[in-house]
Design an enzyme around this catalytic site. Structure first.
Site, PDB file in Angstrom:
ATOM      1  N   TYR A 111       0.564  -1.644   0.042  1.00 61.56           N
ATOM      2  CA  TYR A 111       0.230   0.031   0.278  1.00 61.56           C
ATOM      3  C   TYR A 111       1.098   1.219   0.109  1.00 61.56           C
ATOM      4  O   TYR A 111       2.062   1.914   1.009  1.00 61.56           O
ATOM      5  CB  TYR A 111      -0.758   0.190   1.023  1.00 61.56           C
ATOM      6  CG  TYR A 111      -1.532   1.520   1.394  1.00 61.56           C
ATOM      7  CD1 TYR A 111      -2.521   1.583   0.308  1.00 61.56           C
ATOM      8  CD2 TYR A 111      -1.641   2.105   1.997  1.00 61.56           C
ATOM      9  CE1 TYR A 111      -3.589   3.558   0.521  1.00 61.56           C
ATOM     10  CE2 TYR A 111      -1.616   3.688   2.456  1.00 61.56           C
ATOM     11  CZ  TYR A 111      -2.831   3.678   1.464  1.00 61.56           C
ATOM     12  OH  TYR A 111      -3.169   5.384   1.879  1.00 61.56           O
ATOM     13  N   HIS A 123      -1.276  16.838  -2.086  1.00 62.66           N
ATOM     14  CA  HIS A 123      -2.802  16.799  -0.467  1.00 62.66           C
ATOM     15  C   HIS A 123      -2.735  18.431   0.168  1.00 62.66           C
ATOM     16  O   HIS A 123      -2.842  18.585   0.803  1.00 62.66           O
ATOM     17  CB  HIS A 123      -1.786  15.819   0.346  1.00 62.66           C
ATOM     18  CG  HIS A 123      -2.316  14.260  -0.001  1.00 62.66           C
ATOM     19  ND1 HIS A 123      -2.849  13.643  -1.189  1.00 62.66           N
ATOM     20  CD2 HIS A 123      -2.620  13.440   0.649  1.00 62.66           C
ATOM     21  CE1 HIS A 123      -3.193  13.155  -2.041  1.00 62.66           C
ATOM     22  NE2 HIS A 123      -3.228  12.396  -0.432  1.00 62.66           N
ATOM     23  N   PHE A 170      -1.692   6.397  12.762  1.00 60.76           N
ATOM     24  CA  PHE A 170      -1.846   8.164  12.068  1.00 60.76           C
ATOM     25  C   PHE A 170      -3.036   8.355  12.665  1.00 60.76           C
ATOM     26  O   PHE A 170      -3.534   9.654  12.246  1.00 60.76           O
ATOM     27  CB  PHE A 170      -1.063   7.980  10.454  1.00 60.76           C
ATOM     28  CG  PHE A 170      -2.464   7.009   9.653  1.00 60.76           C
ATOM     29  CD1 PHE A 170      -4.130   7.196  10.116  1.00 60.76           C
ATOM     30  CD2 PHE A 170      -1.965   6.214   9.110  1.00 60.76           C
ATOM     31  CE1 PHE A 170      -4.909   6.092   9.439  1.00 60.76           C
ATOM     32  CE2 PHE A 170      -3.121   5.102   7.719  1.00 60.76           C
ATOM     33  CZ  PHE A 170      -4.194   5.513   8.371  1.00 60.76           C
ATOM     34  N   GLU A 208     -11.845   5.887   4.446  1.00 64.60           N
ATOM     35  CA  GLU A 208     -11.109   6.635   4.915  1.00 64.60           C
ATOM     36  C   GLU A 208     -12.074   6.921   5.627  1.00 64.60           C
ATOM     37  O   GLU A 208     -12.722   8.119   6.449  1.00 64.60           O
ATOM     38  CB  GLU A 208     -10.472   7.630   5.496  1.00 64.60           C
ATOM     39  CG  GLU A 208      -9.197   6.915   4.454  1.00 64.60           C
ATOM     40  CD  GLU A 208      -7.788   8.124   4.126  1.00 64.60           C
ATOM     41  OE1 GLU A 208      -8.395   9.383   3.973  1.00 64.60           O
ATOM     42  OE2 GLU A 208      -7.298   7.915   3.582  1.00 64.60           O
ATOM     43  N   TYR A 234     -16.909  30.601  46.577  1.00 67.81           N
ATOM     44  CA  TYR A 234     -16.584  29.438  45.830  1.00 67.81           C
ATOM     45  C   TYR A 234     -14.857  29.246  44.943  1.00 67.81           C
ATOM     46  O   TYR A 234     -13.720  28.984  45.357  1.00 67.81           O
ATOM     47  CB  TYR A 234     -16.711  28.602  45.220  1.00 67.81           C
ATOM     48  CG  TYR A 234     -18.045  27.547  45.910  1.00 67.81           C
ATOM     49  CD1 TYR A 234     -18.144  27.769  47.125  1.00 67.81           C
ATOM     50  CD2 TYR A 234     -18.849  27.205  45.069  1.00 67.81           C
ATOM     51  CE1 TYR A 234     -18.869  26.348  47.706  1.00 67.81           C
ATOM     52  CE2 TYR A 234     -20.053  26.535  45.881  1.00 67.81           C
ATOM     53  CZ  TYR A 234     -19.965  25.970  47.475  1.00 67.81           C
ATOM     54  OH  TYR A 234     -21.182  25.622  47.850  1.00 67.81           O
ATOM     55  N   ASN A 240       2.016  10.884   5.853  1.00 66.06           N
ATOM     56  CA  ASN A 240       0.718  10.119   7.123  1.00 66.06           C
ATOM     57  C   ASN A 240       1.798  10.893   8.182  1.00 66.06           C
ATOM     58  O   ASN A 240       2.940  10.379   8.836  1.00 66.06           O
ATOM     59  CB  ASN A 240       1.331   9.204   6.484  1.00 66.06           C
ATOM     60  CG  ASN A 240       0.210   8.438   6.261  1.00 66.06           C
ATOM     61  OD1 ASN A 240      -0.244   7.493   5.692  1.00 66.06           O
ATOM     62  ND2 ASN A 240      -1.002   9.237   5.433  1.00 66.06           N
ATOM     63  N   ARG A 270     -11.968  30.056  48.184  1.00 66.73           N
ATOM     64  CA  ARG A 270     -11.905  28.890  48.655  1.00 66.73           C
ATOM     65  C   ARG A 270     -12.814  27.979  47.607  1.00 66.73           C
ATOM     66  O   ARG A 270     -11.381  26.718  48.666  1.00 66.73           O
ATOM     67  CB  ARG A 270     -13.471  28.679  49.190  1.00 66.73           C
ATOM     68  CG  ARG A 270     -13.654  27.731  50.847  1.00 66.73           C
ATOM     69  CD  ARG A 270     -14.741  27.589  51.659  1.00 66.73           C
ATOM     70  NE  ARG A 270     -15.740  28.716  51.335  1.00 66.73           N
ATOM     71  CZ  ARG A 270     -17.241  28.259  51.302  1.00 66.73           C
ATOM     72  NH1 ARG A 270     -17.282  26.480  51.223  1.00 66.73           N
ATOM     73  NH2 ARG A 270     -18.457  29.017  50.873  1.00 66.73           N
TER      74      ARG A 270
END
Length: 495
Positions: free
Chosen positions: A55, A85, A328, A412, A279, A197, A282
């Protein structure tokens, strides 16, 4: 110049901070160079004998994984991957985060499981050492298949494309390479995937945020101590006995910190008319302490991440196997980064409440801390600003990791959205710093109304330093520059 050697030794967040603050240069250790070379040679030999497709090495990417690629096109495949990309958009990633992206990418590639050329990693080291910062943008990653889009923009200058910031000037990467006398890297099989990746976009924002969160946690304790004294608060909720019967580490540490900051204070020691504090005063040990525990949990997760191999496929020369898997995927850090945003938001939330109490006209403090009442509004509106920022944080704290949108034609089909968790966290860090700076602005003003009594030596020294930047306000003035100076004081003062 001090040098940090990239190796398989554990890279802690404290060490990352030291590398950055000291301006260290990077160098690959002999062991890292040997591992990188060995993995590359193994992959080259494997491709000569492997008949089955591998792959992303001899196939296309994502849902194109069933398309085999001719050996003559493998370099073109990787180059095209980086170009196609490179889709990160939006605001630029800050320069200090880009440097962390380079550092963590180099670290991940140094383990010898990615199949990159030694020359590729060395060029990334050159970028880091020469402050050559690729232009990367904040939007575009789904946080699975790695941070594909931003890491593609980070990688473009390796092949002579994209843009970089170099000596404060933005220029085409090709021009930078020409100035440096470098040739573009010719990517070999697997290299584009190894570069794209990975979780270095997410994890770099996360590491930066942890470093800053630790500082803000310390500032929150110190500023709360000043506010407590200015409000004429009680020290009993910070005593060790209380923390010991609910022994969360962060709570114990917070009680100890506040007691230390207020040691020797005339104000904290004087008799009190009131039995309890609100608060927001405190419960500082419980709230600040929970934030501390969250910060350290997230730090441990992110340390594991930056000491990991997160590209795909992963190569194991010793086992003679190449495995396509999912290292990844950003889920392991997406969830903690969402958690850290919530914790820091709570530091801001309780800080704004203390600011509100300081201007409320109670415990002998004037309404809105006005020195000369009448025509002056005093500190009415800084609290508005803090409230607005706190509200913004609440919106940002919706967990990005709850979402997933399938991509790549369903290949994906579950993504982490960790990149959105990371960039939201970055914004929450900045917002929390601003809210704490507004509290400091108010608390220092309030302290002056307690004179001639003094706070502790530690607090008085801090206020004296602060007064060199921000004056006591007698009459209304333009406030935003003073708030900005308060922010700068927190940024630039060691704690």
């Amino acid at each position: 110049m001090e040098v940090h050697h990239i190796s398989s030794d554990w890279l802690s967040i404290n060490r990352v901070e030291e590398i950055v603050e000291k301006g260290m240069k990077l160098a690959l250790s002999d062991g890292a160079r040997e591992k990188i070379d060995r993995c590359r040679k193994y992959l080259d030999e494997k491709m000569l004998t492997q008949k089955e497709p591998i792959y992303g090495i001899t196939t296309g990417f994502g849902s194109l994984c069933n398309i085999s690629i001719d050996a003559t096109q493998l370099s073109e495949l990787q180059r095209n991957l980086v170009m196609s990309h490179s889709c990160s958009i939006g605001e630029r990633v800050p320069s200090d985060v880009v440097k962390l992206m380079l550092l963590t990418k180099i670290q991940s590639l140094s383990y010898g499981h990615s199949g990159v050329q030694l020359a590729t990693v060395e060029r990334l080291v050159d970028f880091y050492n020469n402050d050559i910062l690729p232009l990367v943008y904040r939007q575009g990653s789904l946080g699975a298949s790695g941070d594909l889009a931003p890491l593609a923009n980070l990688s473009l200058p390796l092949i002579g494309l994209g843009e970089v910031e170099f000596h404060g000037e933005v220029m085409p990467a090709a021009e930078m390479l020409s100035r440096m006398g470098w040739e573009p890297i010719s990517l070999r099989s697997k290299e584009g995937l190894a570069l794209l990746n990975g979780t270095q976009f997410m994890s770099s924002f996360g590491v930066w945020s942890v470093i800053e969160a630790r500082k803000l946690s310390r500032w929150a304790d110190k500023i709360a101590s000043l506010s407590l004294d200015a409000f004429d608060g009680r020290i009993e909720p910070f005593m060790p006995q209380i923390q010991q019967v609910r022994p969360h580490p962060g709570q114990i540490a917070t009680g100890e910190a506040v007691r230390g900051y207020l040691a020797g204070s005339e104000l904290i020691a004087r008799p009190k008319k009131h039995v309890q504090d609100p608060y927001s005063f405190r419960c500082v040990p419980q709230v600040h302490g929970a934030a501390k525990d969250t910060i350290e949990y997230v730090a441990r997760v992110l340390e594991t991440e930056i000491n990991s191999v997160t590209d795909n496929p992963t190569i194991f020369p010793d086992d003679d196997v190449v495995i396509s898997a999912g290292n990844f995927h950003g889920e392991p850090i997406a969830l903690p980064m969402d958690f850290l945003a919530v914790a820091l938001s709570e530091l801001a939330n309780i800080s704004e409440r203390r600011t509100y109490k300081l201007i409320a006209g109670v415990r002998e403090l004037p309404s809105f801390l006005v020195a000369n009442p009448g025509v002056n509004s005093g500190f009415m509106i800084p609290q508005y600003a803090a409230a607005s920022i706190v509200s913004r944080n609440k919106g940002l704290c919706w967990p990005a990791s709850c979402d997933s949108i399938p991509s790549s034609q369903g290949q994906e089909d579950h993504v982490s959205m960790g990149s959105n968790a990371a960039t939201k966290l970055y914004e929450v860090v900045g917002n929390t710093r601003r809210v704490l700076a507004i509290e400091l602005f108010n608390a220092a003003q309030a302290l002056e109304f307690r004179r001639p009594l003094k706070s502790s030596p530690v607090i008085e020294a801090m206020v004296a330093d602060y007064r060199r930047e921000v004056p006591f306000i007698e009459n209304d003035t333009v406030m935003y520059p003073l708030i900005n100076r308060s922010i700068d004081f927190i940024c630039n003062t060691a704690i």
